[in-house]
Write a protein that holds these residues in place. Sequence first.
Motif, mmCIF file in Angstrom:
data_model
loop_
_atom_site.group_PDB
_atom_site.id
_atom_site.type_symbol
_atom_site.label_atom_id
_atom_site.label_comp_id
_atom_site.label_asym_id
_atom_site.label_seq_id
_atom_site.Cartn_x
_atom_site.Cartn_y
_atom_site.Cartn_z
ATOM 1 N N ILE A 166 -5.496 -4.082 -8.605
ATOM 2 C CA ILE A 166 -4.863 -3.038 -7.783
ATOM 3 C C ILE A 166 -5.496 -3.033 -6.393
ATOM 4 C CG2 ILE A 166 -4.481 -0.540 -7.550
ATOM 5 C CD1 ILE A 166 -4.524 -0.322 -10.591
ATOM 6 N N PHE A 206 2.451 1.752 -3.339
ATOM 7 C CA PHE A 206 1.466 2.266 -4.307
ATOM 8 C C PHE A 206 1.243 3.765 -4.098
ATOM 9 C CE2 PHE A 206 -2.944 3.202 -5.500
ATOM 10 C CZ PHE A 206 -2.953 2.767 -6.814
ATOM 11 N N GLU A 207 1.132 4.155 -2.832
ATOM 12 C CA GLU A 207 0.908 5.581 -2.537
ATOM 13 C C GLU A 207 2.105 6.416 -2.984
ATOM 14 O OE1 GLU A 207 -0.315 5.970 1.603
ATOM 15 O OE2 GLU A 207 -1.622 4.242 1.312
ATOM 16 N N GLN A 254 0.839 -1.212 0.000
ATOM 17 C CA GLN A 254 0.000 0.000 0.000
ATOM 18 C C GLN A 254 0.866 1.251 0.000
ATOM 19 O OE1 GLN A 254 -3.003 0.167 2.977
ATOM 20 N NE2 GLN A 254 -4.113 -1.582 2.187
ATOM 21 N N ILE A 298 -2.281 13.935 -0.933
ATOM 22 C CA ILE A 298 -2.190 12.487 -0.695
ATOM 23 C C ILE A 298 -1.001 12.184 0.221
ATOM 24 C CG2 ILE A 298 -1.748 10.248 -1.781
ATOM 25 C CD1 ILE A 298 -3.293 11.196 -4.184
ATOM 26 N N ALA A 323 -7.502 6.791 -1.276
ATOM 27 C CA ALA A 323 -7.385 8.147 -1.830
ATOM 28 C C ALA A 323 -6.422 8.138 -3.023
ATOM 29 C CB ALA A 323 -6.904 9.108 -0.761
ATOM 30 N N SER A 324 -5.320 7.405 -2.874
ATOM 31 C CA SER A 324 -4.346 7.309 -3.980
ATOM 32 C C SER A 324 -4.979 6.617 -5.181
ATOM 33 C CB SER A 324 -3.112 6.514 -3.548
ATOM 34 O OG SER A 324 -2.556 7.069 -2.415
ATOM 35 N N PHE A 325 -5.686 5.534 -4.897
ATOM 36 C CA PHE A 325 -6.339 4.793 -5.981
ATOM 37 C C PHE A 325 -7.344 5.678 -6.715
ATOM 38 C CE2 PHE A 325 -10.094 2.513 -7.447
ATOM 39 C CZ PHE A 325 -9.536 1.632 -8.350
ATOM 40 N N GLY A 358 -8.551 5.171 4.843
ATOM 41 C CA GLY A 358 -7.100 5.157 4.653
ATOM 42 C C GLY A 358 -6.641 5.824 3.376
ATOM 43 N N SER A 359 -5.335 6.095 3.343
ATOM 44 C CA SER A 359 -4.790 6.874 2.228
ATOM 45 C C SER A 359 -4.617 6.045 0.955
ATOM 46 C CB SER A 359 -3.463 7.513 2.633
ATOM 47 O OG SER A 359 -2.650 6.553 3.259
ATOM 48 N N PHE A 360 -4.643 4.700 1.081
ATOM 49 C CA PHE A 360 -4.524 3.900 -0.139
ATOM 50 C C PHE A 360 -5.683 4.188 -1.088
ATOM 51 C CE2 PHE A 360 -6.204 0.272 -2.469
ATOM 52 C CZ PHE A 360 -5.179 0.085 -3.374
ATOM 53 N N MET A 399 -2.296 9.735 8.488
ATOM 54 C CA MET A 399 -3.020 8.502 8.828
ATOM 55 C C MET A 399 -2.091 7.438 9.401
ATOM 56 S SD MET A 399 -5.840 8.101 5.861
ATOM 57 C CE MET A 399 -6.398 9.561 5.053
ATOM 58 N N LYS A 418 -4.967 -7.067 -4.789
ATOM 59 C CA LYS A 418 -3.603 -7.535 -4.507
ATOM 60 C C LYS A 418 -2.755 -6.470 -3.805
ATOM 61 C CE LYS A 418 -4.016 -11.590 -6.533
ATOM 62 N NZ LYS A 418 -4.005 -12.821 -5.753
ATOM 63 N N ILE A 419 -2.910 -5.211 -4.215
ATOM 64 C CA ILE A 419 -2.070 -4.161 -3.608
ATOM 65 C C ILE A 419 -2.782 -3.550 -2.398
ATOM 66 C CG2 ILE A 419 -0.898 -1.953 -3.989
ATOM 67 C CD1 ILE A 419 -0.630 -2.747 -6.947
ATOM 68 N N GLY A 420 -4.050 -3.225 -2.578
ATOM 69 C CA GLY A 420 -4.788 -2.558 -1.498
ATOM 70 C C GLY A 420 -5.195 -3.478 -0.362
ATOM 71 N N GLY A 421 -5.206 -4.777 -0.626
ATOM 72 C CA GLY A 421 -5.570 -5.727 0.417
ATOM 73 C C GLY A 421 -7.054 -5.698 0.785
ATOM 74 N N LEU A 428 -5.305 7.910 -8.996
ATOM 75 C CA LEU A 428 -4.520 7.259 -10.057
ATOM 76 C C LEU A 428 -5.418 6.603 -11.103
ATOM 77 C CD1 LEU A 428 -1.650 6.549 -11.039
ATOM 78 C CD2 LEU A 428 -1.852 4.403 -9.798
#
Lengths: 57, 307
Positions: B78, A8-9, A5, A40, B222-224, B218-220, A47, B81-84, B227
């Motif tokens: 994404i 990725f960020e 994660q 971000i 937000a990134s997704f 969470g910030s994941f 967080m 697998k990445i974000g869980g 992107l």
Amino acid sequence: MIDKQLAFELFTILLLLTLGTLVIMAGLPGWGLITVACLIGGSSIVMRTVQLSASSV
Amino acid sequence: MGLDIVAAFFLFGAVAQLLGAPIKMPKGLYQSLTLFLLIAIGLKGGIALSKYASLSLLWQSMAVVAFGAILPLIAFPILWKIGGLSRVDSASVAAHYGSVSVATFAVALAVLEANDVAYEPYFALFVALLEVPAIAVGLFLARGAGVGKDLKKLSHEMFLNQGVLLLIGSILIGWLGAGQTSKLMPFFGTLFHGVLALFLLEMGRQAASRIGLILKFGSFIASFAVLMPLIGAALGAALASVLGLSIGGTVLLATLGASASYIAVPAALANALPEANQSLSITASLSITFPFNVLVGIPLYMALLSL
């Protein structure tokens, strides 16, 4: 083990910063991308800090 | 290019909410504005369709449907697998990002018209077509072959949800009654930008009211949510180039690729995938992707593609 994660960020932030810079250099509106990258990045740090402090209590 | 005057109303609504002085709109009015926008876009597209219907349009439509099916297939791994995220939540969010936002499309239309950029006027057809395949792919990703059990109910939600129904109905009316549009278009044409401004005022309030939930998810995510629109926009622009669309058409297909549904897909998945976390999908699409597209994405796609 790699934090997928976080990776990725970081990738997203770097991509936004790079794209934003390139767009600005081309004389186009790229400040939005840079602002979003900063938002971000900031939210990611905040967080994770909150999570760490919560887990250490 | 500065902030579009219509998009500025989105910012106004969001800022008022963040300042603790929300500009609340009666729920019925918000629903009426949504109906107006869907009918106006559909009618306009239908009228254009009566002039431009051809075999090449059929080929373009098929490519657009395939595009709508591919986007969730990119988003799903994404998220999973990445974000869980769980398989079901990943599939649900992926379906939202494969489908489209009519409001984002309306903003892109308004920006193109304000800048006198020509576009293929039958684009409303693509909006309607793009609403559907992502829901089917999302359900397949969540359930695999088991999706066939609820096929009747699912088909009803996919093809007869209010958004798709209003768009397709208006396209058909516009197409078949193209000769009589002078009766309707002063209303649906002239008022379009004003109604969109009111609609965006409410959208700004709704998006800002969910900001607290972003911290929860969470910030994941937000990134997704930032992107994925860029990936969708790049693929949309590439497809538009392959299809030989105009600059305006390329901006519109990039915008559609970048947008995420928060009306049609939640309605369909609430019944078909009740175990999915709807709040997660709607927060990502409404509070992050929609503002990103309106305030950053669309001006950027316009500027890049007008080079």
